[in-house]
Design an enzyme around this catalytic site. Structure first.
Site, PDB file in Angstrom:
ATOM      1  N   GLU A 141      17.337   0.625   3.117  1.00 50.34           N
ATOM      2  CA  GLU A 141      15.971   0.288   3.513  1.00 50.34           C
ATOM      3  C   GLU A 141      15.942  -0.563   4.765  1.00 50.34           C
ATOM      4  O   GLU A 141      15.156  -0.331   5.679  1.00 50.34           O
ATOM      5  CB  GLU A 141      15.252  -0.444   2.380  1.00 50.34           C
ATOM      6  CG  GLU A 141      13.852  -0.890   2.786  1.00 50.34           C
ATOM      7  CD  GLU A 141      13.044  -1.483   1.656  1.00 50.34           C
ATOM      8  OE1 GLU A 141      13.599  -1.787   0.596  1.00 50.34           O
ATOM      9  OE2 GLU A 141      11.826  -1.624   1.842  1.00 50.34           O
ATOM     10  N   ASP A 170      18.437   0.332  -1.876  1.00 41.67           N
ATOM     11  CA  ASP A 170      17.359  -0.638  -1.721  1.00 41.67           C
ATOM     12  C   ASP A 170      17.946  -1.968  -2.177  1.00 41.67           C
ATOM     13  O   ASP A 170      18.131  -2.176  -3.378  1.00 41.67           O
ATOM     14  CB  ASP A 170      16.125  -0.261  -2.552  1.00 41.67           C
ATOM     15  CG  ASP A 170      14.925  -1.134  -2.199  1.00 41.67           C
ATOM     16  OD1 ASP A 170      13.782  -0.722  -2.444  1.00 41.67           O
ATOM     17  OD2 ASP A 170      15.141  -2.258  -1.678  1.00 41.67           O
ATOM     18  N   ILE A 190      16.873  -5.082  -2.383  1.00 41.08           N
ATOM     19  CA  ILE A 190      16.002  -5.755  -3.361  1.00 41.08           C
ATOM     20  C   ILE A 190      14.750  -4.894  -3.498  1.00 41.08           C
ATOM     21  O   ILE A 190      13.897  -4.887  -2.601  1.00 41.08           O
ATOM     22  CB  ILE A 190      15.615  -7.185  -2.931  1.00 41.08           C
ATOM     23  CG1 ILE A 190      16.845  -8.072  -2.732  1.00 41.08           C
ATOM     24  CG2 ILE A 190      14.684  -7.809  -3.994  1.00 41.08           C
ATOM     25  CD1 ILE A 190      16.530  -9.505  -2.316  1.00 41.08           C
ATOM     26  N   ASP A 191      14.685  -4.147  -4.593  1.00 46.63           N
ATOM     27  CA  ASP A 191      13.462  -3.375  -4.832  1.00 46.63           C
ATOM     28  C   ASP A 191      12.523  -4.284  -5.635  1.00 46.63           C
ATOM     29  O   ASP A 191      12.886  -4.786  -6.693  1.00 46.63           O
ATOM     30  CB  ASP A 191      13.790  -2.104  -5.611  1.00 46.63           C
ATOM     31  CG  ASP A 191      12.589  -1.190  -5.673  1.00 46.63           C
ATOM     32  OD1 ASP A 191      11.971  -0.959  -4.606  1.00 46.63           O
ATOM     33  OD2 ASP A 191      12.243  -0.723  -6.761  1.00 46.63           O
ATOM     34  N   THR A 238      10.607  -6.599  -3.482  1.00 48.05           N
ATOM     35  CA  THR A 238      10.791  -7.774  -2.614  1.00 48.05           C
ATOM     36  C   THR A 238       9.644  -8.756  -2.754  1.00 48.05           C
ATOM     37  O   THR A 238       9.860  -9.978  -2.776  1.00 48.05           O
ATOM     38  CB  THR A 238      10.925  -7.326  -1.145  1.00 48.05           C
ATOM     39  OG1 THR A 238      12.127  -6.560  -0.988  1.00 48.05           O
ATOM     40  CG2 THR A 238      10.973  -8.518  -0.205  1.00 48.05           C
ATOM     41  N   ASP A 265      13.700   3.750  -2.770  1.00 48.13           N
ATOM     42  CA  ASP A 265      13.036   3.196  -3.964  1.00 48.13           C
ATOM     43  C   ASP A 265      13.326   4.026  -5.211  1.00 48.13           C
ATOM     44  O   ASP A 265      13.317   3.514  -6.325  1.00 48.13           O
ATOM     45  CB  ASP A 265      11.516   3.167  -3.757  1.00 48.13           C
ATOM     46  CG  ASP A 265      11.083   2.219  -2.639  1.00 48.13           C
ATOM     47  OD1 ASP A 265      10.256   2.636  -1.807  1.00 48.13           O
ATOM     48  OD2 ASP A 265      11.576   1.083  -2.608  1.00 48.13           O
TER      49      ASP A 265
HETATM   50  C1  LIP Z   1       8.501  -1.513  -3.323  1.00 51.71           C
HETATM   51  C2  LIP Z   1       8.466  -0.370  -4.311  1.00 51.71           C
HETATM   52  C3  LIP Z   1       7.117  -0.303  -5.030  1.00 51.71           C
HETATM   53  C4  LIP Z   1       6.015  -0.141  -4.016  1.00 51.71           C
HETATM   54  C5  LIP Z   1       6.034  -1.273  -3.025  1.00 51.71           C
HETATM   55  C6  LIP Z   1       7.389  -1.413  -2.325  1.00 51.71           C
HETATM   56  P1  LIP Z   1      10.339  -2.758  -1.882  1.00 51.71           P
HETATM   57  O1  LIP Z   1       9.749  -1.477  -2.671  1.00 51.71           O
HETATM   58  O2  LIP Z   1       9.486  -0.537  -5.260  1.00 51.71           O
HETATM   59  O3  LIP Z   1       7.096   0.792  -5.921  1.00 51.71           O
HETATM   60  O4  LIP Z   1       4.781  -0.106  -4.686  1.00 51.71           O
HETATM   61  O5  LIP Z   1       5.044  -1.031  -2.056  1.00 51.71           O
HETATM   62  O6  LIP Z   1       7.615  -0.273  -1.522  1.00 51.71           O
HETATM   63  O7  LIP Z   1       9.626  -2.758  -0.562  1.00 51.71           O
HETATM   64  O8  LIP Z   1      10.066  -3.968  -2.671  1.00 51.71           O
HETATM   65  O9  LIP Z   1      11.793  -2.444  -1.705  1.00 51.71           O
END
Ligand code: LIP
Length: 275
Positions: free
Chosen positions: A71, A91, A93-94, A96, A220
């Site tokens: 990412e 990713d 930190i998914d 974030t 993601d």
């Molecule tokens: C997040 C996703 C989530 C989405 C957020 C964001 P990140 O990823 O896991 O589903 O709704 O907008 O994209 O940006 O925290 O890696």
């Protein structure tokens, strides 16, 4: 020739644990270094970048012919290309925004694709010690115990995961609110963790029954896909057709029947692949 993926999983688990220690060390830091990306709620922290660098440096040393899609190292607007070459999709930190708020629902999402198909997956929430793993043809596991989807087939009995997202897009907001309005009257309930990967892990665990979102990226969902399919679930485009992992649209469900029922009720949104 099918590659033995045990070694890849072992190496990925080792670096995911190291990354987890790094994330935990910063989790309660109220002064995290934060920058914005597409908008004021699309955030990245120094820890996101450090975790991605740790993972890429570690795995590229061990597997120099592998490729990486991360990412934070994919330039905004750059089209992602998935080839047959073994490729790690990361990713760091998914969730974030959750991490920024010290809200303990964030995870490392790490998948290895071989010939454009997922072969191993790790989704690891180090704050709650939730380790979700999957290996193609072997199964899906939660803290090393096999997990299976719920198998639910009826929308009226289903807990549906959704996300409002971290975008400021008026059309997407309109579609999201319309879908929430539709589903609150016909599903058992709606839930949102703030992380696509953790939402997919909940479906794989059988703790939720479906998840959909418009606007996510391949990093993601890359690991969550294998968790769900190895746990017996399905992945599809929210319109009901086959998944296109680069389309920024996803729907996973505990059964094909539930996926199709949910798809039929959804208002659709088509993000541009790289916006
Ligand atoms: C997040 C996703 C989530 C989405 C957020 C964001 P990140 O990823 O896991 O589903 O709704 O907008 O994209 O940006 O925290 O890696």
């Amino acid at each position: 020739m099918s590659l033995n993926t045990d070694k890849f999983l072992e190496s990925a688990l080792s670096v995911a644990k190291q990354a987890g220690e790094l994330i935990r060390s910063q989790f309660n830091n109220r002064n995290k270094t934060i920058t914005t990306k597409e908008c004021d709620i699309d955030l990245v922290t120094e820890t996101d970048k450090a975790v991605e660098e740790l993972i890429i440096n570690s795995l590229s040393k061990e597997f120099p012919d592998h490729r990486f899609i991360g990412e934070e190292t994919t330039a905004d607007g750059k089209k992602v290309e998935l080839t047959e070459v073994p490729t790690w999709i990361i990713d760091p930190i998914d969730g974030t925004l959750n991490f920024v708020h010290s809200f303990p629902h964030s995870c490392i999402s790490l998948a290895l694709f071989i010939n454009k198909e997922p072969s191993i997956a790790i989704v690891y929430n180090p704050m709650l010690e939730q380790l979700f793993t999957a290996q193609k043809g072997v199964g899906a596991f939660y803290n090393n115990k096999e997990m299976k989807v719920s198998g639910k087939q009826n929308l009226s009995e289903a807990l549906i995961m959704y996300e409002v997202g971290t975008f400021r897009n008026a059309e997407r907001k309109k579609v999201t609110l319309k879908n929430i309005d539709t589903l609150v009257d016909i599903a058992h309930g709606l839930r949102s963790t703030g992380s696509a990967a953790l939402n997919m892990a909940m479906v794989a665990l059988g703790a939720a029954d479906a998840y959909f979102e418009f606007g996510i990226h391949v990093w993601d969902i890359a690991a969550g896909e294998l968790l769900v399919t190895e746990a017996g679930g399905v992945i599809m485009d929210p319109s009901g057709g086959p998944i296109d992992r680069l389309s920024r649209r996803v729907l996973v469900a505990s059964s094909k029947e539930l996926g199709q029922q949910l798809s039929a009720k959804l208002s659709q949104f088509y993000p541009t692949p790289v916006d």
